[in-house]
Design a protein around this motif. Sequence first.
Motif, PDB file in Angstrom:
ATOM      1  N   LEU A 161       0.840  -1.126   0.016  1.00 33.05           N
ATOM      2  CA  LEU A 161      -0.225  -0.115   0.049  1.00 33.05           C
ATOM      3  C   LEU A 161       0.952   1.324   0.002  1.00 33.05           C
ATOM      4  CD1 LEU A 161      -2.764  -0.653   2.605  1.00 33.05           C
ATOM      5  CD2 LEU A 161      -2.896  -0.997   0.116  1.00 33.05           C
ATOM      6  N   PRO A 162       0.501   2.327  -0.824  1.00 32.26           N
ATOM      7  CA  PRO A 162       1.127   3.462  -0.802  1.00 32.26           C
ATOM      8  C   PRO A 162       0.940   4.217   0.504  1.00 32.26           C
ATOM      9  CG  PRO A 162      -0.617   3.625  -2.186  1.00 32.26           C
ATOM     10  CD  PRO A 162      -0.678   2.233  -1.680  1.00 32.26           C
ATOM     11  N   ARG A 163       1.859   5.006   0.984  1.00 32.52           N
ATOM     12  CA  ARG A 163       1.796   5.656   2.200  1.00 32.52           C
ATOM     13  C   ARG A 163       0.707   6.948   1.979  1.00 32.52           C
ATOM     14  NH1 ARG A 163       0.529   7.693   6.271  1.00 32.52           N
ATOM     15  NH2 ARG A 163       1.373   8.651   7.730  1.00 32.52           N
ATOM     16  N   THR A 164      -0.454   6.820   2.768  1.00 30.54           N
ATOM     17  CA  THR A 164      -1.376   8.099   2.807  1.00 30.54           C
ATOM     18  C   THR A 164      -1.565   8.607   3.740  1.00 30.54           C
ATOM     19  OG1 THR A 164      -3.057   6.109   2.991  1.00 30.54           O
ATOM     20  CG2 THR A 164      -2.583   6.583   0.858  1.00 30.54           C
ATOM     21  N   PRO A 165      -2.020   9.931   3.847  1.00 33.98           N
ATOM     22  CA  PRO A 165      -2.399  10.457   5.081  1.00 33.98           C
ATOM     23  C   PRO A 165      -3.629   9.972   5.790  1.00 33.98           C
ATOM     24  CG  PRO A 165      -3.035  12.160   3.259  1.00 33.98           C
ATOM     25  CD  PRO A 165      -2.377  10.622   2.513  1.00 33.98           C
ATOM     26  N   THR A 166      -3.880  10.276   7.147  1.00 35.81           N
ATOM     27  CA  THR A 166      -5.194  10.083   7.756  1.00 35.81           C
ATOM     28  C   THR A 166      -6.078  10.892   7.458  1.00 35.81           C
ATOM     29  OG1 THR A 166      -4.565  11.319   9.610  1.00 35.81           O
ATOM     30  CG2 THR A 166      -3.788   9.160   9.837  1.00 35.81           C
ATOM     31  N   PRO A 167      -7.332  10.774   7.743  1.00 32.38           N
ATOM     32  CA  PRO A 167      -8.423  11.936   7.171  1.00 32.38           C
ATOM     33  C   PRO A 167      -8.131  13.036   8.028  1.00 32.38           C
ATOM     34  CG  PRO A 167      -9.495   9.797   7.466  1.00 32.38           C
ATOM     35  CD  PRO A 167      -7.859   9.450   7.880  1.00 32.38           C
ATOM     36  N   GLU A 168      -7.601  13.192   9.228  1.00 36.01           N
ATOM     37  CA  GLU A 168      -7.365  14.462  10.098  1.00 36.01           C
ATOM     38  C   GLU A 168      -6.091  14.953   9.289  1.00 36.01           C
ATOM     39  OE1 GLU A 168      -7.777  11.352  11.242  1.00 36.01           O
ATOM     40  OE2 GLU A 168      -9.673  11.737  12.304  1.00 36.01           O
ATOM     41  N   GLU A 169      -5.165  14.220   8.893  1.00 40.95           N
ATOM     42  CA  GLU A 169      -4.025  14.793   8.165  1.00 40.95           C
ATOM     43  C   GLU A 169      -4.285  15.466   6.752  1.00 40.95           C
ATOM     44  OE1 GLU A 169      -0.488  11.971  10.030  1.00 40.95           O
ATOM     45  OE2 GLU A 169      -1.427  11.458   8.123  1.00 40.95           O
ATOM     46  N   ALA A 170      -5.139  14.784   5.956  1.00 31.98           N
ATOM     47  CA  ALA A 170      -5.495  15.342   4.617  1.00 31.98           C
ATOM     48  C   ALA A 170      -6.408  16.604   5.003  1.00 31.98           C
ATOM     49  CB  ALA A 170      -6.326  14.288   3.989  1.00 31.98           C
ATOM     50  N   ARG A 171      -7.453  16.677   5.852  1.00 34.13           N
ATOM     51  CA  ARG A 171      -8.326  17.785   6.183  1.00 34.13           C
ATOM     52  C   ARG A 171      -7.185  18.847   6.481  1.00 34.13           C
ATOM     53  NH1 ARG A 171     -12.396  16.913  10.775  1.00 34.13           N
ATOM     54  NH2 ARG A 171     -10.200  16.967  12.150  1.00 34.13           N
ATOM     55  N   GLN A 172      -6.307  18.639   7.397  1.00 28.40           N
ATOM     56  CA  GLN A 172      -5.444  19.753   8.076  1.00 28.40           C
ATOM     57  C   GLN A 172      -4.478  20.392   6.938  1.00 28.40           C
ATOM     58  OE1 GLN A 172      -5.800  20.942  11.174  1.00 28.40           O
ATOM     59  NE2 GLN A 172      -4.362  22.562  10.488  1.00 28.40           N
ATOM     60  N   GLU A 173      -4.220  19.271   5.918  1.00 29.41           N
ATOM     61  CA  GLU A 173      -3.234  19.816   4.949  1.00 29.41           C
ATOM     62  C   GLU A 173      -3.834  20.885   4.133  1.00 29.41           C
ATOM     63  OE1 GLU A 173      -0.368  18.057   1.078  1.00 29.41           O
ATOM     64  OE2 GLU A 173      -1.628  16.822   2.640  1.00 29.41           O
ATOM     65  N   VAL A 174      -5.142  20.659   3.893  1.00 32.20           N
ATOM     66  CA  VAL A 174      -6.028  21.561   3.003  1.00 32.20           C
ATOM     67  C   VAL A 174      -6.176  23.019   3.776  1.00 32.20           C
ATOM     68  CG1 VAL A 174      -8.101  22.534   1.963  1.00 32.20           C
ATOM     69  CG2 VAL A 174      -7.207  19.960   1.638  1.00 32.20           C
ATOM     70  N   ILE A 175      -6.108  22.869   4.967  1.00 26.99           N
ATOM     71  CA  ILE A 175      -6.129  24.234   5.764  1.00 26.99           C
ATOM     72  C   ILE A 175      -4.944  24.863   5.830  1.00 26.99           C
ATOM     73  CG2 ILE A 175      -6.673  24.934   8.030  1.00 26.99           C
ATOM     74  CD1 ILE A 175      -8.922  22.760   8.372  1.00 26.99           C
ATOM     75  N   ASP A 176      -3.915  24.068   6.030  1.00 28.75           N
ATOM     76  CA  ASP A 176      -2.519  24.746   6.384  1.00 28.75           C
ATOM     77  C   ASP A 176      -2.166  25.502   4.908  1.00 28.75           C
ATOM     78  OD1 ASP A 176      -2.408  23.865   9.028  1.00 28.75           O
ATOM     79  OD2 ASP A 176      -1.219  22.073   8.372  1.00 28.75           O
ATOM     80  N   VAL A 177      -2.506  24.848   3.698  1.00 30.26           N
ATOM     81  CA  VAL A 177      -2.002  25.345   2.237  1.00 30.26           C
ATOM     82  C   VAL A 177      -2.953  26.778   2.298  1.00 30.26           C
ATOM     83  CG1 VAL A 177      -2.253  25.259  -0.039  1.00 30.26           C
ATOM     84  CG2 VAL A 177      -1.531  23.179   1.628  1.00 30.26           C
ATOM     85  N   ALA A 178      -4.231  26.792   2.704  1.00 35.30           N
ATOM     86  CA  ALA A 178      -4.643  28.095   2.512  1.00 35.30           C
ATOM     87  C   ALA A 178      -4.269  29.022   3.442  1.00 35.30           C
ATOM     88  CB  ALA A 178      -6.550  27.776   2.548  1.00 35.30           C
TER      89      ALA A 178
END
Length: 292
Positions: free
Chosen positions: A37-54
Motif C-alpha cells: 500500500l502507498p503511504r497515505t495521510p489519515t483523514p485528519e492529516e488530509a483535512r489539516q493539509e488543505v487548511i494549512d495550505v490556504a
Amino acid sequence: MPRRKTTPAPASVWDAVPDVQVAEKQLKETEERLSSLPRTPTPEEARQEVIDVAVEAQRTDGAPIPADIGERAAEAYTAAIAPHAERLALATAVNALRRRMPLLKSRGSRSVLAALSAQLDDVLTEVREIVARSGHLDADSAIEAGEQGLTDYRRLRELVGVVDDIRTTQRSVYAATGDAGVLASLYRQGHDQFCGIPAQEGDDGSPYRRTPHPDALPADVLDVVQGRRRRDVPFLIYMAESGRAWLPVDLEELTGAARDAEDVGTPDDGANPFDLRETVTEELSAPLQSRI
C-alpha cells in the motif's frame, strides 16, 4: 528397519500442523498486501493539509481564504477515509494473526514433538543394533573391524548429524511456545535430552554437589549438553545405552520432569521448606537528640 524421512528444518516444522500452516499463509499474504500500500495521510492529516495550505497562502501572498475551504477540507477528509481504513484493517489483521500464532503452535506442538520423539527412538534403536553387531566403534576400531566396521562407523557419524537436527528442531518448537529464560535453565541441566537428572544443589546449599549424585550425567556427556563439546559417536552410544535419552512431547512434560528431579528434602524442624523464614535483624538505636 525402514528409516524415517529427513528431520524437518525448524523453519518448516509447522508445515505438518494445518491450523498453523493456514495462519502463516494468511499472515504472509496480509503482510505483503499491507507493505504494497502507498503511504497515505489519515483523514485528519488530509483535512489539516488543505487548511494549512490556504492559511500559508494568505500569510505569504495575501491570498484570501477560499470561500469553499470547508468543502475542500471535507472532500480531502472523505477521500482519505478509504485508503486509511484499508491500511488500518490490514495492520489490525496482521497483529491479530501474530498474537494468535503462539496459541496455534502450542496446540500443534505435541504432534510435532511426538513425531520427533518417534524419530529419535528409531535412531537409538539403530545405534543399539550397530553396537550389538560391531561393538563400541571409534575410528581405529572401525578400521580393524573391516568393511562392516567402517560401514557401521560411517552410519554412526551420520546418525550424530540426525540427532543434531532433531534436537535443533525440538528446541525451535519449545521456543515458539515457552519462556526463553525457563527453557535456558532446563537446557543447562539437560532436562530436554535426558530424563532422571538429579538436582544439582549440594547439601550445604552450594550450587554444586560435593559428591556426584549416582544418577548425574557423566562429565563428558554434560560437556556436550552444556555446549562445551559437540555431539560425537561416544555421546550417541551413551544416549542409546543409558536408557535415559528422551524427547519430551510438550512443555508440561519437560518442566514436570525438572520439578520431579528437585529433591528439596524436609527440614529437621518439620517446617514447610517453601514457607518464608523469619529473619531477625538487629534494630538500629534511635539517634540521640542534641541538647544544643
